[in-house]
Design a protein around this motif. Sequence first.
Motif, PDB file in Angstrom:
ATOM      1  N   GLU A  84       0.837  -1.208   0.000  1.00  0.00           N
ATOM      2  CA  GLU A  84       0.000   0.000   0.000  1.00  0.00           C
ATOM      3  C   GLU A  84       0.870   1.256   0.000  1.00  0.00           C
ATOM      4  N   TRP A  85       1.921   1.250   0.812  1.00  0.00           N
ATOM      5  CA  TRP A  85       2.839   2.391   0.844  1.00  0.00           C
ATOM      6  C   TRP A  85       3.572   2.539  -0.491  1.00  0.00           C
ATOM      7  N   LEU A  86       4.024   1.416  -1.062  1.00  0.00           N
ATOM      8  CA  LEU A  86       4.726   1.475  -2.354  1.00  0.00           C
ATOM      9  C   LEU A  86       3.817   2.045  -3.438  1.00  0.00           C
ATOM     10  N   GLU A  87       2.525   1.704  -3.398  1.00  0.00           N
ATOM     11  CA  GLU A  87       1.589   2.284  -4.374  1.00  0.00           C
ATOM     12  C   GLU A  87       1.423   3.784  -4.152  1.00  0.00           C
ATOM     13  N   ASP A  88       1.427   4.210  -2.901  1.00  0.00           N
ATOM     14  CA  ASP A  88       1.352   5.650  -2.634  1.00  0.00           C
ATOM     15  C   ASP A  88       2.554   6.372  -3.248  1.00  0.00           C
ATOM     16  N   VAL A  89       3.717   5.746  -3.177  1.00  0.00           N
ATOM     17  CA  VAL A  89       4.950   6.378  -3.659  1.00  0.00           C
ATOM     18  C   VAL A  89       5.112   6.213  -5.170  1.00  0.00           C
ATOM     19  N   TYR A  90       4.891   5.004  -5.696  1.00  0.00           N
ATOM     20  CA  TYR A  90       5.228   4.694  -7.089  1.00  0.00           C
ATOM     21  C   TYR A  90       4.022   4.493  -8.002  1.00  0.00           C
ATOM     22  N   GLY A  91       2.827   4.592  -7.471  1.00  0.00           N
ATOM     23  CA  GLY A  91       1.630   4.390  -8.279  1.00  0.00           C
ATOM     24  C   GLY A  91       1.193   2.936  -8.300  1.00  0.00           C
ATOM     25  N   PRO A  92       0.138   2.625  -9.055  1.00  0.00           N
ATOM     26  CA  PRO A  92      -0.421   1.270  -9.092  1.00  0.00           C
ATOM     27  C   PRO A  92       0.633   0.233  -9.459  1.00  0.00           C
ATOM     28  N   GLN A  93       0.526  -0.925  -8.836  1.00  0.00           N
ATOM     29  CA  GLN A  93       1.495  -1.997  -9.038  1.00  0.00           C
ATOM     30  C   GLN A  93       0.810  -3.275  -9.515  1.00  0.00           C
ATOM     31  N   GLU A  94       1.445  -3.959 -10.465  1.00  0.00           N
ATOM     32  CA  GLU A  94       1.054  -5.331 -10.795  1.00  0.00           C
ATOM     33  C   GLU A  94       1.759  -6.235  -9.797  1.00  0.00           C
ATOM     34  N   ILE A  95       1.032  -7.206  -9.280  1.00  0.00           N
ATOM     35  CA  ILE A  95       1.616  -8.128  -8.305  1.00  0.00           C
ATOM     36  C   ILE A  95       1.995  -9.422  -9.018  1.00  0.00           C
TER      37      ILE A  95
END
Length: 199
Positions: free
Chosen positions: A120-131
């Motif tokens: 969730e924090w990484l998405e706040d910093v780098y935007g939407p993520q594919e897992i």
Amino acid sequence: MTTLKTGTVVDETTWNSPNFTPEDSVPAVFGRPRSTGRITIHHWGADGQGFDAVCNYLSRPGGNSSAHFVVEAGRVACLVEPKNAAWHSGSAEGNATSIGIECRPEMSEGDINEVVALIEWLEDVYGPQEIWLHREWSSTACPGRYANMRDEIVRCVNVLQGTSGESSAPAPATVDRMAVIRAELAEIRASAATIEGQL
């Protein structure tokens, strides 16, 4: 200082792995620029390993593997800054385009909550993520138990974002069909090799 929504402070100073490719060298080494739109989920391997031991191993001088983050309930360490490429996926594309997270293999509820909070924090910093799962980049059993938890992790990240009011980014996408086919082919090849070895 980074504090996740679980209250865990990310340890960004204890371990600094030398095992990575700097951002500006990624195109020459991996054939494409560094990007941060994907997360690759790993596990430490066998149950019973300790957090510090895993961090030390991935930070050893002259090593051939690393990860961006190591996670267990109540502890998160950053070993390689996400702007650089950690050596975690066994794939040039995976290393160049994803952030590697090493997760405690026992997969307790607390472990999962910490992984969710980190994503969730990484998405706040780098935007939407594919897992992505490690086994979708290379032939491996990794990420163990987490392989069956991707959809639940994605759901929990979305819930955490929804309650925070801080992110309106779309849900992290699961992998595309080609990644699934690659993983299935890797499993078929491994099974064929096992059968041939028994003949």
